[in-house]
Design a protein around this motif. Structure first.
Motif, PDB file in Angstrom:
ATOM      1  N   GLU A  32       9.259  -3.736   6.184  1.00 23.45           N
ATOM      2  CA  GLU A  32       8.930  -2.813   4.911  1.00 23.45           C
ATOM      3  C   GLU A  32       7.807  -3.342   4.047  1.00 23.45           C
ATOM      4  O   GLU A  32       7.813  -4.578   3.632  1.00 23.45           O
ATOM      5  CB  GLU A  32      10.183  -2.223   4.007  1.00 23.45           C
ATOM      6  N   GLY A  33       6.801  -2.518   3.878  1.00 19.54           N
ATOM      7  CA  GLY A  33       5.614  -3.070   3.157  1.00 19.54           C
ATOM      8  C   GLY A  33       4.244  -3.188   3.889  1.00 19.54           C
ATOM      9  O   GLY A  33       3.279  -3.410   3.554  1.00 19.54           O
ATOM     10  N   ASP A  35       1.507  -2.255   6.459  1.00 18.08           N
ATOM     11  CA  ASP A  35       1.089  -1.184   6.822  1.00 18.08           C
ATOM     12  C   ASP A  35       0.443  -1.036   8.342  1.00 18.08           C
ATOM     13  O   ASP A  35       1.075   0.071   9.175  1.00 18.08           O
ATOM     14  CB  ASP A  35      -0.174  -0.714   5.841  1.00 18.08           C
ATOM     15  N   SER A  36      -0.048  -2.125   8.729  1.00 18.71           N
ATOM     16  CA  SER A  36      -0.713  -2.298   9.996  1.00 18.71           C
ATOM     17  C   SER A  36      -1.073  -3.575  10.365  1.00 18.71           C
ATOM     18  O   SER A  36      -1.299  -4.517   9.373  1.00 18.71           O
ATOM     19  CB  SER A  36      -1.806  -1.226  10.292  1.00 18.71           C
ATOM     20  N   ASN A  74      -2.495  -5.455   7.168  1.00 15.50           N
ATOM     21  CA  ASN A  74      -2.714  -4.847   5.943  1.00 15.50           C
ATOM     22  C   ASN A  74      -1.362  -4.446   5.413  1.00 15.50           C
ATOM     23  O   ASN A  74      -0.311  -4.006   6.167  1.00 15.50           O
ATOM     24  CB  ASN A  74      -3.495  -3.430   6.324  1.00 15.50           C
ATOM     25  N   LYS A  76       0.912  -2.160   2.493  1.00 16.69           N
ATOM     26  CA  LYS A  76       0.877  -0.828   1.665  1.00 16.69           C
ATOM     27  C   LYS A  76       0.750  -1.488   0.413  1.00 16.69           C
ATOM     28  O   LYS A  76       1.425  -2.463  -0.372  1.00 16.69           O
ATOM     29  CB  LYS A  76       2.552  -0.190   1.969  1.00 16.69           C
ATOM     30  N   TYR A  77       0.256  -0.525  -0.480  1.00 18.94           N
ATOM     31  CA  TYR A  77       0.125  -0.798  -2.134  1.00 18.94           C
ATOM     32  C   TYR A  77       1.455  -0.613  -2.737  1.00 18.94           C
ATOM     33  O   TYR A  77       2.321  -0.053  -2.377  1.00 18.94           O
ATOM     34  CB  TYR A  77      -0.877   0.016  -2.504  1.00 18.94           C
ATOM     35  N   TYR A  79       3.810  -3.489  -3.004  1.00 19.06           N
ATOM     36  CA  TYR A  79       4.783  -4.385  -2.385  1.00 19.06           C
ATOM     37  C   TYR A  79       4.135  -5.766  -2.832  1.00 19.06           C
ATOM     38  O   TYR A  79       2.901  -5.972  -2.915  1.00 19.06           O
ATOM     39  CB  TYR A  79       4.795  -4.259  -0.776  1.00 19.06           C
ATOM     40  N   VAL A 114      -5.335  -3.975   1.742  1.00 24.29           N
ATOM     41  CA  VAL A 114      -4.331  -3.117   1.104  1.00 24.29           C
ATOM     42  C   VAL A 114      -4.545  -1.727   1.267  1.00 24.29           C
ATOM     43  O   VAL A 114      -5.498  -1.196   0.871  1.00 24.29           O
ATOM     44  CB  VAL A 114      -3.784  -3.576  -0.377  1.00 24.29           C
ATOM     45  N   ASN A 115      -3.704  -0.791   1.820  1.00 25.67           N
ATOM     46  CA  ASN A 115      -3.844   0.395   2.124  1.00 25.67           C
ATOM     47  C   ASN A 115      -3.253   1.288   0.665  1.00 25.67           C
ATOM     48  O   ASN A 115      -1.941   1.281   0.670  1.00 25.67           O
ATOM     49  CB  ASN A 115      -3.186   0.962   3.457  1.00 25.67           C
TER      50      ASN A 115
END
Length: 117
Positions: A32-33, A35-36, A74, A76-77, A79, A114-115
């Motif tokens: 979790e956190g 993105d890719s 990358n 997720k914003y 985290y 960071v996405n």
């Protein structure tokens, strides 16, 4: 000693670096956190091997019994980077060791983006 006490060698098993890279990439993306996967490492591997499905952002070095992994991810914003990257390391080690029987000696994680979306 009887045959039961000795393990018979019936052949050799080789695990391709690409297989270990796929395991590492999939395990990292389960955290979790994340993105890719990101970066040029996978693209270089793909062009070198002419393998279109090479995992992006994943580079592995496999010896007879050890594995070293470099990941570019990358996030997720929102985290916490240290928490997510530690979980990625733990998940990758667990997945590779459980699926291949190889010992993972290092997992280096580079956060390259960071996405926000």
């Amino acid at each position: 000693m009887g045959e039961n006490s000795k393990e018979k060698n019936i052949g050799e098993v080789c695990i391709a670096d690409e297989v270990v890279a796929v395991i590492a990439g999939l395990a990292a993306c389960e955290v979790e956190g994340v993105d890719s996967m990101a970066g040029k490492l996978g693209n270089e591997l793909a062009s070198r091997l002419a393998w279109k499905n090479a995992p992006r952002g994943t580079k592995v070095e496999v010896t007879e019994e050890h594995v070293s992994v470099d990941l570019s991810i990358n996030l997720k914003y929102g985290y916490r980077i240290p928490k997510v990257t530690r979980e990625v390391q733990e998940k990758v080690v667990s997945a590779i060791e459980n699926m291949t029987g190889l010992k993972v000696i290092e997992v280096n994680v580079s956060v390259v983006g960071v996405n926000i979306a």
